[in-house]
Design a protein around this motif. Sequence first.
Motif, PDB file in Angstrom:
ATOM      1  N   THR A 266     -57.499 -87.188 -44.518  1.00 42.94           N
ATOM      2  CA  THR A 266     -58.653 -88.066 -44.687  1.00 42.94           C
ATOM      3  C   THR A 266     -59.956 -87.277 -44.566  1.00 42.94           C
ATOM      4  O   THR A 266     -60.868 -87.429 -45.381  1.00 42.94           O
ATOM      5  N   LEU A 267     -60.061 -86.419 -43.554  1.00 42.70           N
ATOM      6  CA  LEU A 267     -61.267 -85.610 -43.371  1.00 42.70           C
ATOM      7  C   LEU A 267     -61.567 -84.760 -44.600  1.00 42.70           C
ATOM      8  O   LEU A 267     -62.730 -84.542 -44.947  1.00 42.70           O
ATOM      9  N   ALA A 268     -60.513 -84.280 -45.262  1.00 40.94           N
ATOM     10  CA  ALA A 268     -60.693 -83.387 -46.409  1.00 40.94           C
ATOM     11  C   ALA A 268     -61.322 -84.085 -47.603  1.00 40.94           C
ATOM     12  O   ALA A 268     -61.759 -83.417 -48.551  1.00 40.94           O
ATOM     13  N   GLN A 269     -61.413 -85.414 -47.568  1.00 37.46           N
ATOM     14  CA  GLN A 269     -62.041 -86.119 -48.682  1.00 37.46           C
ATOM     15  C   GLN A 269     -63.549 -85.916 -48.729  1.00 37.46           C
ATOM     16  O   GLN A 269     -64.168 -86.055 -49.789  1.00 37.46           O
ATOM     17  N   LYS A 270     -64.150 -85.608 -47.587  1.00 40.45           N
ATOM     18  CA  LYS A 270     -65.610 -85.488 -47.539  1.00 40.45           C
ATOM     19  C   LYS A 270     -66.109 -84.070 -47.280  1.00 40.45           C
ATOM     20  O   LYS A 270     -67.301 -83.808 -47.417  1.00 40.45           O
ATOM     21  N   GLY A 271     -65.235 -83.177 -46.859  1.00 35.97           N
ATOM     22  CA  GLY A 271     -65.696 -81.836 -46.550  1.00 35.97           C
ATOM     23  C   GLY A 271     -64.544 -80.897 -46.298  1.00 35.97           C
ATOM     24  O   GLY A 271     -63.382 -81.315 -46.225  1.00 35.97           O
ATOM     25  N   PRO A 272     -64.830 -79.598 -46.133  1.00 37.36           N
ATOM     26  CA  PRO A 272     -63.758 -78.622 -45.942  1.00 37.36           C
ATOM     27  C   PRO A 272     -63.085 -78.760 -44.585  1.00 37.36           C
ATOM     28  O   PRO A 272     -63.747 -78.951 -43.564  1.00 37.36           O
ATOM     29  N   VAL A 273     -61.763 -78.687 -44.590  1.00 40.61           N
ATOM     30  CA  VAL A 273     -60.962 -78.773 -43.367  1.00 40.61           C
ATOM     31  C   VAL A 273     -59.915 -77.675 -43.417  1.00 40.61           C
ATOM     32  O   VAL A 273     -59.208 -77.518 -44.414  1.00 40.61           O
ATOM     33  N   TRP A 274     -59.810 -76.931 -42.332  1.00 42.43           N
ATOM     34  CA  TRP A 274     -58.807 -75.872 -42.231  1.00 42.43           C
ATOM     35  C   TRP A 274     -57.792 -76.267 -41.167  1.00 42.43           C
ATOM     36  O   TRP A 274     -58.146 -76.525 -40.008  1.00 42.43           O
ATOM     37  N   GLU A 275     -56.529 -76.312 -41.552  1.00 42.68           N
ATOM     38  CA  GLU A 275     -55.480 -76.804 -40.657  1.00 42.68           C
ATOM     39  C   GLU A 275     -54.588 -75.649 -40.205  1.00 42.68           C
ATOM     40  O   GLU A 275     -54.312 -74.723 -40.970  1.00 42.68           O
ATOM     41  N   TYR A 276     -54.124 -75.741 -38.959  1.00 38.02           N
ATOM     42  CA  TYR A 276     -53.277 -74.673 -38.429  1.00 38.02           C
ATOM     43  C   TYR A 276     -52.137 -75.246 -37.589  1.00 38.02           C
ATOM     44  O   TYR A 276     -52.162 -76.406 -37.151  1.00 38.02           O
ATOM     45  N   GLU A 277     -51.150 -74.405 -37.345  1.00 41.64           N
ATOM     46  CA  GLU A 277     -50.138 -74.663 -36.325  1.00 41.64           C
ATOM     47  C   GLU A 277     -49.913 -73.363 -35.565  1.00 41.64           C
ATOM     48  O   GLU A 277     -49.752 -72.302 -36.171  1.00 41.64           O
ATOM     49  N   PHE A 278     -49.913 -73.457 -34.244  1.00 43.30           N
ATOM     50  CA  PHE A 278     -49.742 -72.286 -33.386  1.00 43.30           C
ATOM     51  C   PHE A 278     -48.282 -72.215 -32.964  1.00 43.30           C
ATOM     52  O   PHE A 278     -47.742 -73.162 -32.395  1.00 43.30           O
ATOM     53  N   ALA A 279     -47.613 -71.078 -33.239  1.00 43.93           N
ATOM     54  CA  ALA A 279     -46.171 -70.996 -33.030  1.00 43.93           C
ATOM     55  C   ALA A 279     -45.743 -69.890 -32.083  1.00 43.93           C
ATOM     56  O   ALA A 279     -44.550 -69.645 -31.909  1.00 43.93           O
ATOM     57  N   ARG A 280     -46.661 -69.236 -31.416  1.00 47.36           N
ATOM     58  CA  ARG A 280     -46.320 -68.136 -30.508  1.00 47.36           C
ATOM     59  C   ARG A 280     -46.029 -68.664 -29.102  1.00 47.36           C
ATOM     60  O   ARG A 280     -46.866 -69.334 -28.487  1.00 47.36           O
ATOM     61  N   ALA A 281     -44.848 -68.376 -28.587  1.00 42.05           N
ATOM     62  CA  ALA A 281     -44.554 -68.627 -27.177  1.00 42.05           C
ATOM     63  C   ALA A 281     -45.054 -67.417 -26.397  1.00 42.05           C
ATOM     64  O   ALA A 281     -44.459 -66.336 -26.467  1.00 42.05           O
ATOM     65  N   PRO A 282     -46.159 -67.528 -25.660  1.00 41.70           N
ATOM     66  CA  PRO A 282     -46.810 -66.349 -25.074  1.00 41.70           C
ATOM     67  C   PRO A 282     -45.981 -65.692 -23.984  1.00 41.70           C
ATOM     68  O   PRO A 282     -45.130 -66.311 -23.344  1.00 41.70           O
ATOM     69  N   ILE A 283     -46.270 -64.423 -23.781  1.00 42.14           N
ATOM     70  CA  ILE A 283     -45.568 -63.659 -22.750  1.00 42.14           C
ATOM     71  C   ILE A 283     -45.930 -64.184 -21.365  1.00 42.14           C
ATOM     72  O   ILE A 283     -45.068 -64.342 -20.499  1.00 42.14           O
ATOM     73  N   LEU A 284     -47.219 -64.461 -21.155  1.00 44.15           N
ATOM     74  CA  LEU A 284     -47.683 -64.975 -19.875  1.00 44.15           C
ATOM     75  C   LEU A 284     -47.804 -66.484 -19.951  1.00 44.15           C
ATOM     76  O   LEU A 284     -48.324 -67.019 -20.929  1.00 44.15           O
ATOM     77  N   GLU A 285     -47.363 -67.161 -18.912  1.00 45.40           N
ATOM     78  CA  GLU A 285     -47.511 -68.608 -18.879  1.00 45.40           C
ATOM     79  C   GLU A 285     -48.974 -68.946 -18.643  1.00 45.40           C
ATOM     80  O   GLU A 285     -49.559 -68.565 -17.623  1.00 45.40           O
ATOM     81  N   PRO A 286     -49.618 -69.670 -19.579  1.00 43.64           N
ATOM     82  CA  PRO A 286     -51.067 -69.888 -19.464  1.00 43.64           C
ATOM     83  C   PRO A 286     -51.496 -70.558 -18.168  1.00 43.64           C
ATOM     84  O   PRO A 286     -52.570 -70.281 -17.655  1.00 43.64           O
ATOM     85  N   PHE A 287     -50.675 -71.445 -17.629  1.00 39.25           N
ATOM     86  CA  PHE A 287     -51.075 -72.189 -16.444  1.00 39.25           C
ATOM     87  C   PHE A 287     -50.203 -71.830 -15.243  1.00 39.25           C
ATOM     88  O   PHE A 287     -50.050 -72.615 -14.325  1.00 39.25           O
ATOM     89  N   GLY A 288     -49.600 -70.652 -15.271  1.00 40.31           N
ATOM     90  CA  GLY A 288     -48.647 -70.273 -14.236  1.00 40.31           C
ATOM     91  C   GLY A 288     -49.305 -69.696 -13.001  1.00 40.31           C
ATOM     92  O   GLY A 288     -50.287 -68.964 -13.071  1.00 40.31           O
TER      93      GLY A 288
END
Length: 485
Positions: A266-288
């Motif tokens: 829907t957003l792309a109807q009025k302006g540019p939208v860049w979509e992503y998906e993050f798939a890296r399971a990080p080495i360090l636990e972000p909230f550990g």
Amino acid sequence: DPERVMLFGESAGSAAVAGHLTSPWSAGLFHSAAMQSGGFSVWGAMTMHHAEDNFQAMAASMKELTSNYNRSWAYRYQCKDSSSDVDCLTKTRLSGKHLVNIADGIEYWYDKRATDWDGLTDCQWGPISDGVVLQDHPFHLLAEGSWHPVPVIIGLNRDEGTEFIDVCRNGQNGDGSPSCNVSSKLYDSLYSFFQTGKGINDPKCFQDPLYKRWMALLWGPSNVESLFAVYNSTPGIGAFSTNFWAAEQAVTDYLAACTERWATKTLAQKGPVWEYEFARAPILEPFGHPPHQGVTSGFGACHGCEIPFVFNRKDSTEFGIIGDGELELGLEMSTYWTNLAWSGNPNEPGERWSKGLATRSPKWPPRNQTSSASRSLLLFNATDDASISHVIEHDVRGDRCEAVWFPMFRRSGWLPPKEKHFPSSERWADRPMLQGIGRGRHGRHSLQTSADPSDLELNRLVCGKSEVDGVASGSELGDEVAVLV
């Protein structure tokens, strides 16, 4: 630079950005936006009824402090019964810390007066659709064409569901009992399984009868078969290694991905939208804690895992990234975000100094406006040695949204019956502001405490060998311990 203001946030911060995108009061105050894991989600705004529930519960709590806190400050600052609710809340001399603690506790003491607690679709505290600042839920405003058309980055993480997978949509009632139709014993067993991550990669755990019961708790018995047909680990048929990972993806799609998918189109109807998906399971636990605790197999590319990459936190020992691959991915992602702020395009650095920026990053195409499954999505990922981010034009998540969630969302009223199209030149900043309260009770769910008798059988479903009515039972720790170990 007041002409280059970028808003971005993650989770609740992403929902806040969605609020600014759809509030007439924010018109012209920002020029680009990025939403990470939460844009336009159902829990991102509450109704006026919800706000009134919170107000009544908070006021009552302030008049009963000594009943709930055996502390000197409670006796000193408890409101008098004769005080008005407004005076009680606005003239208190309690510290902000104490007020936050009281607000956090009202769900346990006043569940009958304030029933929307934290869960998959509800948050107790959040922005309110008051009919003025937010004329409706941001997602509904988006569906009506009411948003500011600025360049947007929007996306989510592959395994959002590992943070939110649970038995009930709304957690627990005020008395500590499960708020869905399940016995306390089965609820506790499932909760333990999901939280500890033990057995999640074992096909003998979380077998089909229990898995279907869990689906029924979250989405109703009538939707179980259609959900199971898509999210299962049946050998030779299912796309997932175990039912845990199938369930986790179901939660990811329901909670974040499919609403975000529809919003992006829907957003792309009025302006540019860049979509992503993050798939890296990080080495360090972000909230550990302590720092450098490794991410368990039960987290994956978890909710919040992308944050240290967006900030390129190579200098942090507690909330950072490590290794050549992650460092390159962090440089890549922070460059895209910073480029959006500078130029309104994640691929263009503008006039700023660009020495040391990622050189192998793929060109990130904007979202295709016409296709639902084909969307030019940038998949952020890395090996231990290098970034392997790349653009994909189609993924199975889009197929799952089309097959399962969009029809369910339309039946529930979350999605409009028909998709609307808006001219790219249309703006709405001059739309007259409404007066009064927001609509409806979006996202509310009834709380149930009765249990199905079959829970007694399902509670024996553990990672064992013996069978009871076709359901595995027994455990090295004994049947009275958790369903799953």
